[in-house]
Enzyme design. Structure first.
Site, PDB file in Angstrom:
ATOM      1  CD  GLN A  85      -3.045  -0.617   2.304  1.00  0.00           C
ATOM      2  OE1 GLN A  85      -3.095  -1.347   3.257  1.00  0.00           O
ATOM      3  NE2 GLN A  85      -3.785   0.466   2.204  1.00  0.00           N
ATOM      4  CG  HIS A  86       0.313   3.529   2.387  1.00  0.00           C
ATOM      5  ND1 HIS A  86      -0.983   3.986   2.509  1.00  0.00           N
ATOM      6  CD2 HIS A  86       0.500   2.653   3.410  1.00  0.00           C
ATOM      7  CE1 HIS A  86      -1.541   3.412   3.579  1.00  0.00           C
ATOM      8  NE2 HIS A  86      -0.678   2.603   4.117  1.00  0.00           N
ATOM      9  CG  ASP A 248       0.169  -5.159   1.498  1.00  0.00           C
ATOM     10  OD1 ASP A 248      -0.614  -4.281   1.921  1.00  0.00           O
ATOM     11  OD2 ASP A 248       1.387  -5.121   1.722  1.00  0.00           O
TER      12      ASP A 248
END
Length: 493
Positions: A85-86, A248
């Protein structure tokens, strides 16, 4: 012989890419493959990766999984991609990557995050407006950083993508995003499930960022068909569909059957995560709880600790212990480690919210300073961080009948018992520890077959009965005392 329905699940993480081949008819994983990535680290908290490594690892892991499964890649009906992520991937108008991807663990943009947080009215303002409190690892501060540090690159931005969005783009040529992963960007409103365009305009009034946003699609929608050249490179069916995929944690939720209230997933990886499905966006007033959207049509309140097996690994290396020797030392020491407490904040910490903290040892005496006590203290300290986060989640009304444990640490019976006792909840591991890759494959089957997600999870997610661990009443009360001691130490920061 029953007809096989084969799907490929990919999980592109920080350390490497995992691929699994799932037969959605029998619910069995037929093959696994993996390939490693390297990390670009800088002294100022820079953590980046070259996206080309993801593409090479994707290819290699896929070939290995297909080979182990002993199936023809031409029989693959669909692909689902899980991604860390991110992270931020920037493309120009030709679809070329403009610079290395900045990752979730990058803290170089902390000053930019502070300024954006101030603009939003602090953590409470951010929670009120977005439903999450933006943190340094989120994508939004990476955009402001790029504008300030790399204005030449910023001018060329045509697409802003998360890691899994980028892999979908590579597979299909389409730039789209899915609600679960999008909710971790920091420019997305988790209640209304839409982009916060005004925040992007604050970063860049020209509207360039708004134009570069991918279109949002639902978790059960497909991105499209795989491009012929990529199908050939991977050795799979050119008619295979590419599912929406997701972050994820969202894919890990599907891969542990965490798609209805009552189940909690806990991951004992380099970092620790705890999350559970919610059918309402019950945003916690605690900034440490991220109320992301799930990739199954609901929400996924989540906490993440920065120190877990990375902290236990440092102690193992210090004493030059292999895993078995480390675990047996942990077992030798009593609950509470004879009064030794470790606050394992070696990376700073997100839960409890102490970004500038360092690790510390407390309660040492001439008699309790032993290798066994130090080994136990680091495992207890990291697990107390997860308990701290679970308590925050429980305050939002989450009920937990059981904890589904995944990640490297879940393989240790000693650690499983510790989690059951500290959380005072039954613990069980899933058969397939690569939960995110499995979740991605299940999601691909969901979007292609029309079968319900619940029915697919029932068939494809199985728990390992031998791993079932129940809390022991005497342990629960002993750990409670040790946990209260941990909380007192945390309160001194």
């Amino acid at each position: 012989m029953t007809q096989q329905n084969l799907f490929l699940g990919i999980d592109c993480g920080t350390q490497g890419t995992k691929a699994i081949v799932l037969d959605a008819s029998s619910g069995k994983v037929l093959g696994l493959g993996a390939a490693a990535h390297t990390l670009i680290s800088g002294a100022n908290g820079r953590r980046e990766q070259h996206t080309q490594e993801w593409l090479d690892a994707f290819t290699e892991a896929t070939h290995r999984a297909l080979q182990q499964a002993g199936v023809d890649g031409q029989d693959i009906l669909g692909i689902g991609v899980s991604g860390q992520q991110h992270g931020l991937v920037l493309l120009d108008d030709q679809g070329q990557v403009l610079r290395p991807a900045k990752l979730w663990c990058d803290t170089e943009t902390a000053p930019e995050n502070d300024r954006l947080l101030q603009h939003l009215g602090g953590e409470s303002g951010s929670l009120e407006r977005l439903g999450v409190a933006i943190a340094p690892g989120y994508t939004v501060s990476k955009l402001l950083w790029t504008r300030e540090q790399h204005p030449d690159i910023f001018k060329q931005i045509a697409h802003i993508l998360l890691p899994h969005d980028y892999l979908n783009y590579w597979l299909t040529g389409r730039a789209v995003a899915e609600y679960g992963d999008a909710s971790g960007t920091g420019y997305f409103n988790v209640r209304s499930r839409d982009w916060d365009v005004a925040l992007l305009k604050h970063i860049d009034p020209s509207g360039r960022l708004e134009q570069a946003l991918p279109q949002l699609i639902e978790a059960d929608q497909t991105v499209g068909s795989i491009l012929p050249a990529i199908a050939e490179r991977l050795g799979i069916n050119p008619n295979a569909i590419v599912a929406s995929g997701g972050g994820d944690n969202m894919m890990g939720a599907i891969g542990t059957g965490n798609i209805a209230p009552g189940v909690i997933t806990m991951s004992l990886g380099s970092s620790g995560t705890v999350y559970a499905f919610s059918d309402q966006p019950n945003v916690s007033p605690q900034a440490s709880v991220a109320t992301f959207c799930s990739s199954s049509g609901g929400w996924l309140p989540l906490i993440c600790t920065m120190n877990l097996t990375n902290a236990t690994g440092v102690i193992r290396e210090l004493f030059e212990l292999d895993l078995n020797a480390f675990n047996s030392l942990v077992e030798q020491a009593p609950i509470g480690a004879d009064g030794v407490s470790m606050l394992p904040f070696l990376n700073g910490e997100r839960v409890p919210a102490l970004p500038h903290a360092t690790g510390s040892l407390h309660g040492l005496t001439m008699t309790n300073l032993t290798r066994a006590n130090l080994c136990r203290a680091v495992v207890e300290g990291t697990t107390f961080g997860l308990r701290y986060g679970l308590d925050l989640l429980r305050q939002t009304g989450l009920q937990s009948q059981s904890i589904r444990l995944i990640g490297g640490g879940s393989k240790s019976p000693v650690w499983r018992q510790m989690v059951a006792d500290i959380m005072n909840t039954e613990v069980i591991c899933t058969e397939q520890s690569e939960a995110a890759a499995l979740g991605a494959a299940i999601q691909a089957a969901w979007s292609q077959s029309g079968e319900s997600l619940a029915s697919l999870c029932d068939k494809c997610v199985s728990v390992d009965p031998a791993s079932r661990t129940l809390p022991v009443a005497a342990h629960v009360s002993a750990y409670q005392l040790a946990y209260e001691r941990y909380q007192q130490h945390v309160a001194t920061f």
